[in-house]
Design a protein around this motif. Structure first.
Motif, PDB file in Angstrom:
ATOM      1  N   GLY A  10      -3.357   5.510   3.304  1.00 40.73           N
ATOM      2  CA  GLY A  10      -3.849   5.453   1.927  1.00 40.73           C
ATOM      3  C   GLY A  10      -3.895   6.834   1.280  1.00 40.73           C
ATOM      4  O   GLY A  10      -3.438   7.828   1.859  1.00 40.73           O
ATOM      5  N   THR A  11      -4.493   6.887   0.099  1.00 39.95           N
ATOM      6  CA  THR A  11      -4.490   8.129  -0.673  1.00 39.95           C
ATOM      7  C   THR A  11      -5.433   9.178  -0.096  1.00 39.95           C
ATOM      8  O   THR A  11      -5.150  10.372  -0.180  1.00 39.95           O
ATOM      9  CB  THR A  11      -4.890   7.829  -2.132  1.00 39.95           C
ATOM     10  N   THR A  12      -6.536   8.739   0.468  1.00 41.42           N
ATOM     11  CA  THR A  12      -7.498   9.730   0.968  1.00 41.42           C
ATOM     12  C   THR A  12      -7.570   9.772   2.490  1.00 41.42           C
ATOM     13  O   THR A  12      -8.136  10.701   3.044  1.00 41.42           O
ATOM     14  CB  THR A  12      -8.907   9.463   0.401  1.00 41.42           C
ATOM     15  N   ASN A  77       1.143   1.770   2.806  1.00 41.41           N
ATOM     16  CA  ASN A  77       0.963   3.148   2.350  1.00 41.41           C
ATOM     17  C   ASN A  77       0.677   3.232   0.869  1.00 41.41           C
ATOM     18  O   ASN A  77       1.021   2.333   0.116  1.00 41.41           O
ATOM     19  CB  ASN A  77       2.261   3.925   2.647  1.00 41.41           C
ATOM     20  N   GLN A  78       0.068   4.394   0.494  1.00 42.27           N
ATOM     21  CA  GLN A  78      -0.030   4.735  -0.933  1.00 42.27           C
ATOM     22  C   GLN A  78       1.398   4.771  -1.474  1.00 42.27           C
ATOM     23  O   GLN A  78       2.298   5.311  -0.834  1.00 42.27           O
ATOM     24  CB  GLN A  78      -0.721   6.085  -1.109  1.00 42.27           C
ATOM     25  N   ARG A  79       1.587   4.215  -2.659  1.00 39.70           N
ATOM     26  CA  ARG A  79       2.936   4.135  -3.210  1.00 39.70           C
ATOM     27  C   ARG A  79       3.186   5.303  -4.181  1.00 39.70           C
ATOM     28  O   ARG A  79       2.276   6.045  -4.498  1.00 39.70           O
ATOM     29  CB  ARG A  79       3.113   2.798  -3.933  1.00 39.70           C
ATOM     30  N   GLU A  80       4.404   5.413  -4.634  1.00 40.26           N
ATOM     31  CA  GLU A  80       4.833   6.361  -5.694  1.00 40.26           C
ATOM     32  C   GLU A  80       4.803   7.840  -5.286  1.00 40.26           C
ATOM     33  O   GLU A  80       5.523   8.657  -5.853  1.00 40.26           O
ATOM     34  CB  GLU A  80       3.996   6.204  -6.998  1.00 40.26           C
ATOM     35  N   THR A  81       3.933   8.201  -4.360  1.00 46.48           N
ATOM     36  CA  THR A  81       3.835   9.588  -3.905  1.00 46.48           C
ATOM     37  C   THR A  81       5.170   9.998  -3.276  1.00 46.48           C
ATOM     38  O   THR A  81       5.718   9.249  -2.462  1.00 46.48           O
ATOM     39  CB  THR A  81       2.691   9.688  -2.880  1.00 46.48           C
ATOM     40  N   VAL A  98       1.446  13.517  -5.524  1.00 45.28           N
ATOM     41  CA  VAL A  98       0.732  12.242  -5.356  1.00 45.28           C
ATOM     42  C   VAL A  98       0.814  11.387  -6.625  1.00 45.28           C
ATOM     43  O   VAL A  98       0.922  11.913  -7.737  1.00 45.28           O
ATOM     44  CB  VAL A  98      -0.734  12.542  -4.969  1.00 45.28           C
ATOM     45  N   TRP A  99       0.737  10.090  -6.441  1.00 44.81           N
ATOM     46  CA  TRP A  99       0.837   9.138  -7.564  1.00 44.81           C
ATOM     47  C   TRP A  99      -0.101   9.481  -8.700  1.00 44.81           C
ATOM     48  O   TRP A  99       0.196   9.244  -9.864  1.00 44.81           O
ATOM     49  CB  TRP A  99       0.622   7.705  -7.076  1.00 44.81           C
ATOM     50  N   GLN A 100      -1.270  10.086  -8.378  1.00 41.55           N
ATOM     51  CA  GLN A 100      -2.252  10.391  -9.431  1.00 41.55           C
ATOM     52  C   GLN A 100      -1.869  11.612 -10.259  1.00 41.55           C
ATOM     53  O   GLN A 100      -2.524  11.900 -11.267  1.00 41.55           O
ATOM     54  CB  GLN A 100      -3.609  10.674  -8.778  1.00 41.55           C
ATOM     55  N   PRO A 128       3.890   9.271 -15.834  1.00 42.87           N
ATOM     56  CA  PRO A 128       3.881  10.234 -14.728  1.00 42.87           C
ATOM     57  C   PRO A 128       3.473   9.617 -13.386  1.00 42.87           C
ATOM     58  O   PRO A 128       3.706  10.218 -12.330  1.00 42.87           O
ATOM     59  CB  PRO A 128       2.844  11.283 -15.151  1.00 42.87           C
ATOM     60  N   TYR A 129       2.845   8.451 -13.425  1.00 42.16           N
ATOM     61  CA  TYR A 129       2.422   7.729 -12.215  1.00 42.16           C
ATOM     62  C   TYR A 129       3.570   7.557 -11.208  1.00 42.16           C
ATOM     63  O   TYR A 129       3.383   7.717 -10.002  1.00 42.16           O
ATOM     64  CB  TYR A 129       1.914   6.375 -12.700  1.00 42.16           C
ATOM     65  N   PHE A 130       4.757   7.260 -11.707  1.00 45.95           N
ATOM     66  CA  PHE A 130       5.849   6.863 -10.815  1.00 45.95           C
ATOM     67  C   PHE A 130       6.614   8.083 -10.281  1.00 45.95           C
ATOM     68  O   PHE A 130       6.478   9.183 -10.798  1.00 45.95           O
ATOM     69  CB  PHE A 130       6.773   5.884 -11.549  1.00 45.95           C
ATOM     70  N   GLY A 238       4.361  -1.421   0.543  1.00 51.28           N
ATOM     71  CA  GLY A 238       3.427  -0.611  -0.222  1.00 51.28           C
ATOM     72  C   GLY A 238       2.053  -1.270  -0.176  1.00 51.28           C
ATOM     73  O   GLY A 238       1.939  -2.492  -0.042  1.00 51.28           O
ATOM     74  N   ASP A 239       1.006  -0.466  -0.297  1.00 48.31           N
ATOM     75  CA  ASP A 239      -0.326  -1.009   0.033  1.00 48.31           C
ATOM     76  C   ASP A 239      -0.774  -2.179  -0.843  1.00 48.31           C
ATOM     77  O   ASP A 239      -1.436  -3.104  -0.346  1.00 48.31           O
ATOM     78  CB  ASP A 239      -1.389   0.099   0.093  1.00 48.31           C
ATOM     79  N   GLN A 240      -0.420  -2.175  -2.119  1.00 43.59           N
ATOM     80  CA  GLN A 240      -0.934  -3.265  -2.960  1.00 43.59           C
ATOM     81  C   GLN A 240      -0.222  -4.587  -2.682  1.00 43.59           C
ATOM     82  O   GLN A 240      -0.836  -5.653  -2.659  1.00 43.59           O
ATOM     83  CB  GLN A 240      -0.835  -2.885  -4.440  1.00 43.59           C
ATOM     84  N   GLN A 241       1.079  -4.504  -2.429  1.00 43.68           N
ATOM     85  CA  GLN A 241       1.799  -5.720  -2.054  1.00 43.68           C
ATOM     86  C   GLN A 241       1.333  -6.200  -0.682  1.00 43.68           C
ATOM     87  O   GLN A 241       1.196  -7.402  -0.443  1.00 43.68           O
ATOM     88  CB  GLN A 241       3.309  -5.446  -2.039  1.00 43.68           C
ATOM     89  N   GLY A 260      -9.780   0.331  -4.160  1.00 47.14           N
ATOM     90  CA  GLY A 260      -9.539   1.507  -3.319  1.00 47.14           C
ATOM     91  C   GLY A 260      -9.816   2.752  -4.136  1.00 47.14           C
ATOM     92  O   GLY A 260     -10.754   2.773  -4.946  1.00 47.14           O
ATOM     93  N   THR A 261      -8.991   3.779  -3.956  1.00 42.55           N
ATOM     94  CA  THR A 261      -9.074   4.984  -4.771  1.00 42.55           C
ATOM     95  C   THR A 261      -8.959   4.572  -6.242  1.00 42.55           C
ATOM     96  O   THR A 261      -9.739   4.986  -7.096  1.00 42.55           O
ATOM     97  CB  THR A 261      -7.897   5.918  -4.419  1.00 42.55           C
ATOM     98  N   GLY A 262      -7.956   3.742  -6.492  1.00 43.62           N
ATOM     99  CA  GLY A 262      -7.846   3.039  -7.761  1.00 43.62           C
ATOM    100  C   GLY A 262      -8.072   1.568  -7.456  1.00 43.62           C
ATOM    101  O   GLY A 262      -8.430   1.220  -6.325  1.00 43.62           O
ATOM    102  N   SER A 263      -7.879   0.707  -8.438  1.00 50.32           N
ATOM    103  CA  SER A 263      -7.937  -0.733  -8.141  1.00 50.32           C
ATOM    104  C   SER A 263      -6.688  -1.378  -8.714  1.00 50.32           C
ATOM    105  O   SER A 263      -6.220  -0.996  -9.796  1.00 50.32           O
ATOM    106  CB  SER A 263      -9.177  -1.376  -8.739  1.00 50.32           C
ATOM    107  N   PHE A 264      -6.179  -2.334  -7.981  1.00 47.13           N
ATOM    108  CA  PHE A 264      -4.895  -2.900  -8.331  1.00 47.13           C
ATOM    109  C   PHE A 264      -4.986  -4.413  -8.270  1.00 47.13           C
ATOM    110  O   PHE A 264      -5.319  -4.977  -7.229  1.00 47.13           O
ATOM    111  CB  PHE A 264      -3.820  -2.353  -7.383  1.00 47.13           C
ATOM    112  N   VAL A 265      -4.728  -5.046  -9.437  1.00 45.26           N
ATOM    113  CA  VAL A 265      -4.777  -6.500  -9.521  1.00 45.26           C
ATOM    114  C   VAL A 265      -3.332  -6.994  -9.468  1.00 45.26           C
ATOM    115  O   VAL A 265      -2.502  -6.571 -10.277  1.00 45.26           O
ATOM    116  CB  VAL A 265      -5.428  -6.946 -10.844  1.00 45.26           C
TER     117      VAL A 265
HETATM  118  O1  G3P Z   1      -0.100   2.886  -6.524  1.00 45.83           O
HETATM  119  C1  G3P Z   1      -1.039   3.650  -5.839  1.00 45.83           C
HETATM  120  C2  G3P Z   1      -1.624   2.874  -4.706  1.00 45.83           C
HETATM  121  O2  G3P Z   1      -0.614   2.449  -3.860  1.00 45.83           O
HETATM  122  C3  G3P Z   1      -2.698   3.680  -4.008  1.00 45.83           C
HETATM  123  O3  G3P Z   1      -3.539   2.868  -3.304  1.00 45.83           O
HETATM  124  O4  G3P Z   1      -5.409   2.234  -1.850  1.00 45.83           O
HETATM  125  O5  G3P Z   1      -4.599   4.545  -1.778  1.00 45.83           O
HETATM  126  O6  G3P Z   1      -5.833   3.658  -3.769  1.00 45.83           O
HETATM  127  P1  G3P Z   1      -4.936   3.398  -2.641  1.00 45.83           P
END
Ligand code: G3P
Length: 489
Positions: A10-12, A77-81, A98-100, A128-130, A238-241, A260-265
């Protein structure tokens, strides 16, 4: 009994789970890695740090559980990074972006003419996210590094791809549709890299990984590099899928929210991509070994758990995330305080990289309990913002991720959405999803139905009708506060 080693990078931090064929989590390891914020808006990770955290989390679960029954590995995994590494030494010439990270905001604005075409091909938007603009930034600003990308010495990948390279001693440079589709270089109708997009962003296609299905035989780890294990990496996403898969959300309309670090619906939309005009993203969810693709609609919220982390590390008004529930319950409302946690801009549905964090409505009577409660409320408002743009209203929402353990958050979420919010037995659904994918790949489970049978509910939170008026009033204040946070930077 056989078991799967699931790795959630993940991201952290990195979580490792051992998941048995009954779908039970038999052991858990977790290791954080450092976050680097070189200047406002920039977020970087040291790839070696991600790799070392992966090894450490895996060592923990192997020590607790043993290794004899392991038959496969799943990675999520965290995506886009974006990560660059030397194909020979596996060392990275620079930190991962990183994606952020928002450093390419101006670049995205300057490319606005391409937005429509980029949306059409990728299901995403120019933000810039991607990954692609992050790569273009390296190309423009670090020409020496880029020379080696062009010569073929450096590989480019997302975190899954990097970990697989490390685990296979550099033998494999592979990824999957769920990760590749988040780069802005991937065509979601052909489900392959797009030459047009590679040209647009100046990324050589040869530097990108080969794309495979989300489960299957997989590549095998090299025991010299990966903890004396020689096992197939039989599931990747990727983690959200992966979390959607871990919720056994296999039917059209099935939805989940991961805190998570963010939230994904994410909502499963079936075998053809559905487009959104209101800020949702269209991505592949997963692809079977025979090439059948299931698509999702996604609402990406950038900062939710990260806001709680900021209360802990930045403001230092809480000692741990676990304290937030008890503290927020000491007050019956936020007393008019609204926190818009646009700490890295706003994602769906607003898409404003220049929005910034805003706390409004503070009075002499405001305490840290109000700020903490406003933070939990903000998470539920952000999810409502996204859910209200879904083309078909969802009948219920499954939640997961660390913050799903917070009962107050789940109740506030049900009150905001006016639907049942269900929490599964394991909230580490992302790792579970990676285990399910790998288990399908190696035959621990032979069908989606078998996986569904292992999924178990912990608790359902139903909306409290007596709080309806207050919930809507609070949401109306939130909407006003969001407007004030926008285009600030
Ligand atoms: O798109 C970013 C996402 O994959 C990060 O997820 O769980 O590390 O916040 P997470």
């Amino acid at each position: 009994m056989s078991a799967i080693l699931a790795i959630d990078a993940g991201t952290t931090g990195v979580t490792a789970l051992i998941v048995t064929e009954k779908g039970e989590v038999a052991a858990r390891g977790y290791e954080e890695f450092d976050q680097h914020f070189p200047s406002p808006g920039r977020v970087e990770h040291v790839p070696e740090g991600i790799w070392q955290a992966t090894l450490e989390a895996c060592r923990t679960v192997l020590a607790a559980h043993g290794r004899d029954d392991l038959v496969g590995i799943g990675i999520t995994n965290q995506r886009e990074t974006v990560v660059l590494w030397d194909r020979e030494t596996l060392g990275s010439p620079r930190r991962a972006i990183v994606w952020q990270d928002r450093r390419t905001t101006a670049m995205c604005s300057s490319m606005a003419d391409h937005d429509a075409r980029v949306r059409e091909l990728t299901g995403l938007r120019l933000d810039p996210y991607f990954s692609a603009t992050k790569l273009a930034w390296i190309r423009e600003n670090e020409p020496h590094t880029w020379t080696h990308v062009e010569s073929g010495r450096y590989a480019i990948g997302t975190v899954d791809s990097y970990l697989i390279a490390r685990m296979t001693r550099g033998l494999h440079h592979v990824s999957d549709v769920s990760n590749a589709s988040r780069t802005l270089l991937f065509d979601i109708t052909t489900n392959d890299w797009s030459d047009e997009l590679c040209d647009l962003f100046g990324v050589p296609r040869d530097a990108l990984p080969e794309i495979g299905p989300n489960w299957g035989e997989g590549v095998v780890t090299d025991p010299r590099s990966f903890l004396d294990l020689s096992l197939p990496i039989a599931g990747v996403a990727g983690d959200q899928q992966a979390a959607l898969f871990g919720q056994a959300a296999f039917e059209v309309g099935d939805s989940k929210c991961t805190y998570g670090t963010g939230s994904f619906v994410l909502t499963n939309t079936g075998s053809s991509p559905q487009r959104s005009e209101s800020g949702l993203l269209t991505s592949p969810g997963w692809m079977s070994p025979s090439g059948e693709v299931t698509y999702v609609l996604e609402g990406s919220i950038f900062v939710t758990g990260a806001a709680v982390q900021w209360l802990r590390d930045g403001l230092q008004i809480i000692g741990s995330a676990a304290e937030t529930e008890a503290l927020a319950r000491t007050v019956s409302s936020s007393d008019g305080v609204v926190f818009v946690p646009a700490l890295t801009g706003l994602g769906a549905p607003h898409w404003d990289p220049d929005a910034r964090g805003t706390i409004i409505g503070i009075t002499r009577g405001t305490t840290r309990a109000h700020i903490v409660r406003a933070t939990l409320e903000a998470i539920t408002f952000e999810v409502r913002d996204v859910m209200s743009t879904m083309p078909t209203p969802v009948a219920s929402l499954n939640v997961d991720g660390g913050a799903a353990a917070n009962n107050l958050l789940c109740q506030l979420q049900a009150d905001q959405l006016e639907v049942d919010v269900s929490r599964p037995r394991y909230v580490e659904t992302t790792g579970l999803g990676a285990a399910f994918l790998a288990g399908l790949g190696v035959g621990v489970w032979s069908s989606f139905d078998e996986i569904r049978e292992t999924w178990a509910l912990d608790r359902t939170f139903s909306p409290d009708a007596s709080r309806r008026g207050a919930a809507d009033e609070a949401y109306a204040s939130w909407t006003r506060a969001v407007e004030r946070s926008r285009q600030w930077a």
